[in-house]
Every structure is written in structure tokens, then in C-alpha cells.
Write a protein that holds these residues in place. Structure first.
Motif, PDB file in Angstrom:
ATOM      1  N   ARG A  46       0.693  -1.079  -0.051  1.00 22.63           N
ATOM      2  CA  ARG A  46       0.210   0.062  -0.332  1.00 22.63           C
ATOM      3  C   ARG A  46       0.912   1.319  -0.327  1.00 22.63           C
ATOM      4  N   LEU A  47       2.050   1.443   0.749  1.00 28.53           N
ATOM      5  CA  LEU A  47       2.778   2.363   1.027  1.00 28.53           C
ATOM      6  C   LEU A  47       3.529   2.895  -0.928  1.00 28.53           C
ATOM      7  N   GLU A  48       3.961   1.157  -1.728  1.00 30.71           N
ATOM      8  CA  GLU A  48       4.057   1.314  -2.484  1.00 30.71           C
ATOM      9  C   GLU A  48       3.476   2.064  -3.617  1.00 30.71           C
ATOM     10  N   ASN A  49       2.283   1.380  -3.629  1.00 29.97           N
ATOM     11  CA  ASN A  49       0.927   1.925  -4.170  1.00 29.97           C
ATOM     12  C   ASN A  49       0.183   4.077  -4.112  1.00 29.97           C
ATOM     13  N   GLY A  50       1.033   3.616  -3.091  1.00 31.57           N
ATOM     14  CA  GLY A  50       0.441   6.015  -2.686  1.00 31.57           C
ATOM     15  C   GLY A  50      -0.512   5.563  -1.624  1.00 31.57           C
ATOM     16  N   GLN A  51      -1.045   4.192  -1.301  1.00 27.36           N
ATOM     17  CA  GLN A  51      -2.570   4.349  -0.549  1.00 27.36           C
ATOM     18  C   GLN A  51      -1.702   4.938   0.477  1.00 27.36           C
ATOM     19  N   LEU A  52      -1.041   4.897   1.076  1.00 25.21           N
ATOM     20  CA  LEU A  52      -0.884   5.142   3.149  1.00 25.21           C
ATOM     21  C   LEU A  52       0.497   6.050   2.371  1.00 25.21           C
ATOM     22  N   LYS A  53       0.775   6.432   3.816  1.00 26.58           N
ATOM     23  CA  LYS A  53       1.999   7.407   4.125  1.00 26.58           C
ATOM     24  C   LYS A  53       2.470   6.901   5.618  1.00 26.58           C
ATOM     25  N   LEU A  54       3.728   6.318   5.274  1.00 27.55           N
ATOM     26  CA  LEU A  54       5.043   6.637   6.851  1.00 27.55           C
ATOM     27  C   LEU A  54       4.106   7.365   7.405  1.00 27.55           C
ATOM     28  N   GLU A  55       3.727   8.460   7.474  1.00 26.44           N
ATOM     29  CA  GLU A  55       3.926   9.274   8.017  1.00 26.44           C
ATOM     30  C   GLU A  55       2.325   9.773   8.905  1.00 26.44           C
ATOM     31  N   GLN A  56       1.686   8.836   8.574  1.00 25.12           N
ATOM     32  CA  GLN A  56       0.387   8.520   8.621  1.00 25.12           C
ATOM     33  C   GLN A  56       0.150   7.503  10.103  1.00 25.12           C
ATOM     34  N   TRP A  57       0.820   6.676  10.346  1.00 22.06           N
ATOM     35  CA  TRP A  57       1.586   6.105  11.076  1.00 22.06           C
ATOM     36  C   TRP A  57       2.314   6.436  12.352  1.00 22.06           C
ATOM     37  N   LEU A  58       1.538   6.690  14.145  1.00 25.19           N
ATOM     38  CA  LEU A  58       2.620   6.730  15.065  1.00 25.19           C
ATOM     39  C   LEU A  58       3.152   5.490  15.778  1.00 25.19           C
ATOM     40  N   ILE A  59       4.289   5.203  16.088  1.00 21.93           N
ATOM     41  CA  ILE A  59       4.565   4.040  16.826  1.00 21.93           C
ATOM     42  C   ILE A  59       5.205   4.053  18.524  1.00 21.93           C
ATOM     43  N   LEU A  60       4.831   3.624  19.930  1.00 19.84           N
ATOM     44  CA  LEU A  60       5.216   3.749  21.117  1.00 19.84           C
ATOM     45  C   LEU A  60       5.932   2.785  21.428  1.00 19.84           C
ATOM     46  N   ARG A  61       7.650   3.121  21.759  1.00 20.51           N
ATOM     47  CA  ARG A  61       8.618   2.204  21.982  1.00 20.51           C
ATOM     48  C   ARG A  61       9.167   3.028  23.362  1.00 20.51           C
ATOM     49  N   ASP A  62       9.375   1.406  24.491  1.00 23.20           N
ATOM     50  CA  ASP A  62       9.794   2.005  25.391  1.00 23.20           C
ATOM     51  C   ASP A  62      10.670   0.713  25.390  1.00 23.20           C
ATOM     52  N   VAL A  63      11.616   0.137  26.444  1.00 21.38           N
ATOM     53  CA  VAL A  63      12.509  -0.583  26.862  1.00 21.38           C
ATOM     54  C   VAL A  63      12.094  -1.977  26.314  1.00 21.38           C
ATOM     55  N   ARG A  64      10.734  -1.611  27.001  1.00 25.03           N
ATOM     56  CA  ARG A  64      10.816  -3.719  25.721  1.00 25.03           C
ATOM     57  C   ARG A  64       9.878  -3.612  24.663  1.00 25.03           C
ATOM     58  N   GLY A  65       9.748  -2.159  24.263  1.00 26.04           N
ATOM     59  CA  GLY A  65      10.520  -2.422  22.617  1.00 26.04           C
ATOM     60  C   GLY A  65       8.883  -1.861  22.254  1.00 26.04           C
ATOM     61  N   VAL A  66       7.822  -2.047  20.755  1.00 27.24           N
ATOM     62  CA  VAL A  66       6.389  -1.745  20.914  1.00 27.24           C
ATOM     63  C   VAL A  66       5.610  -1.712  21.617  1.00 27.24           C
ATOM     64  N   GLU A  67       4.668  -0.802  22.145  1.00 27.19           N
ATOM     65  CA  GLU A  67       3.928  -0.917  23.360  1.00 27.19           C
ATOM     66  C   GLU A  67       2.372  -0.349  22.723  1.00 27.19           C
TER      67      GLU A  67
END
Length: 269
Positions: free
Chosen positions: A37-58
Motif C-alpha cells: 500500500r505504501l508503494e502504491n501511494g495508498q498510505l504514507k509513513l507519517e500516518q502511523w505512530l509507534i509508541l516504544r519503550d525499553v520493552r519494545g513496541v507498546e
């Protein structure tokens, strides 16, 4: 001092978007689809938010470019309230004053207070039902009338839709519209069904005229529409408000199972 970070993904960290999916095969497939979907232009990376801490992805959230499409974040089951609020606050900031948020019980804590602390106001509580259509037989309904979507322009249907507060109803071209009449032949109940996504059917139980409610018309129409879907889909998915006891009774009568609860929020200014 914060012990977490909130950032957009990068192509090398794309798999983090689905790190909280428990099935590795499903996570890998979702990552593949996201990359496509990113390659097709249907999504952009900046639409996502990832919360991380010492355990990894939260936690992970996808914010649609369309403010009417709610954000449905996914969190670790044991995410702390502080981490939870931090991501919801970031979603609020990114989504803006027209933003919408949905917390689903299998994906996120149903923590009203923590969501409020992040700037979200509760709108409603919704219940998701699922019906297994495999092996289901069509339900006989001799009074059912098949209608065309163009019939919605008929004066009698316009009057019924107005009584149901659905005057602006529109349906996909591949959906089926069905009506049930009263004893005098006047149509007093409307419903529609059709494909929602591959393998899953949807139903819009448009409604029963207020003067004819409590007579079982809604249950009859819902059962009939499920039978119509049975030859096309393996299951049906539907949603109703937690306070809509009548519709919950319709689902129960049709053998539908309550599978998830959702909380709907809107952004506070």
C-alpha cells in the motif's frame, strides 16, 4: 523523564507496525500488505505512530487522512496508563479537532479516564456481533418484497425513510433492498444486505415504522436478510449501540454472537 518515544515508522522498521499481532504469519502478511500500500501511494509513513519503550513496541496507531475515519489503536495488553495516554494524546494532536477514536476491547484497554486525560470525549459504546452463515438455510418469508435501489425515490418509501430518520439513505449497487408490509400491504419495514469485505456480509436493518414496532418485524426481516447472505458469505458482522436493547434482541434471535465491545470518542478542542 519520559521512558518512551513516539515516532513514525521507517521502511527498515516497517515490521514494528504489526509487532503486536500475536500470529507471526498474520503479522508478516500484514507487513507485506502495508508495504504494498505504501508503494502504491495508498498510505504514507507519517500516518502511523509507534509508541516504544525499553520493552519494545507498546502501541501503534494509524491516523487516516479522512477525519471521519476513526483511529483504532492497538496496544500491548499490559501497557501502562501513562504510556496509553501518551499515544492517545499524540493521536489527538495529529488528528485535530475533528478527530475520531475507537477503543476495541481486544486491541486496547477500555480506559475512559486515561482517554479523557489525552483529550478525548466519550460518544458511545458499541457492540460488535458476528453470525456464522456456513450451512445456514434461507429463512422463508412470503411477505418479503424485493426492491431496487431506484425504488428509494418512490413517495411511499421516501415517507417511510423520513419516519425512520433515514431520508439520506444510499446503498451500494451490489446490495439487495427488501421490504416487509403491514396487513394492508403498506411497506412498514426496510432492510438491505450485501458484501462488506471478502467472505463477510453486511446488513443495514434500516428500520420498522414506529407505529409497527414490537411486532417482530425487525427479527423477521433480519433473519430473512441473513438467509439471503448465506449463499454468498461465510459470516455476517454487525454493530449496534450498547443501549439499543431492541437491536440486541434481534441479534440474539438470529443466533448472532457478541464478540467485541468498542468505545467511540471524539476529540475535545
Amino acid at each position: 523523564m519520559n521512558t518512551w518515544t513516539i515516532a513514525h515508522p521507517t521502511l527498515p522498521t516497517l515490521s514494528d507496525l504489526h509487532a503486536l499481532v500475536s500470529d507471526p504469519a498474520e503479522a508478516a502478511e500484514r507487513t507485506r500488505q502495508t508495504r504494498q500500500r505504501l508503494e502504491n501511494g495508498q498510505l504514507k509513513l507519517e500516518q502511523w505512530l509507534i509508541l516504544r519503550d525499553v520493552r519494545g513496541v507498546e502501541g501503534v496507531a494509524l491516523i487516516s487522512a479522512n477525519s471521519r475515519v476513526p483511529t483504532i489503536p492497538r496496544f500491548r495488553r499490559d501497557v501502562s496508563p501513562a504510556h496509553f495516554t501518551a499515544l492517545l494524546r499524540a493521536v489527538h494532536h495529529r488528528a485535530g479537532p475533528q478527530g475520531r477514536l475507537v477503543l476495541q476491547e481486544d486491541l486496547a484497554p477500555m480506559n475512559w479516564d486515561a482517554a479523557a486525560a489525552a483529550g478525548w470525549h466519550i460518544d458511545s459504546e458499541e457492540l460488535i456481533y458476528q453470525t456464522d452463515l456456513r450451512g445456514r438455510l434461507a429463512t422463508p418469508e412470503p411477505d418479503a418484497r424485493s426492491l431496487r435501489t431506484t425504488d428509494l425515490d418512490r413517495p411511499d418509501l421516501q415517507a417511510l425513510l423520513a419516519a425512520l430518520d433515514r431520508a439520506d439513505l444510499s446503498l451500494p449497487d451490489d446490495w439487495t433492498l427488501v421490504g416487509l408490509p403491514a396487513a394492508d400491504g403498506t411497506l412498514v419495514a426496510l432492510g438491505a444486505c450485501g458484501p462488506a469485505r471478502p467472505g463477510t456480509g453486511g446488513i443495514d436493518l434500516i428500520g420498522v415504522h414506529p407505529a409497527y414496532r414490537g411486532r417482530g418485524l425487525g427479527k423477521r426481516l433480519h433473519a430473512y436478510l441473513l438467509g439471503c447472505l448465506a449463499g454468498q458469505c461465510s459470516d455476517h458482522s454487525g454493530v449496534t449501540g450498547a443501549d439499543n436493547l431492541a437491536m440486541r434482541g434481534v441479534f440474539a434471535a438470529s443466533g448472532s454472537q457478541h464478540i467485541h465491545t468498542q468505545l467511540y470518542f471524539r476529540a475535545l478542542p
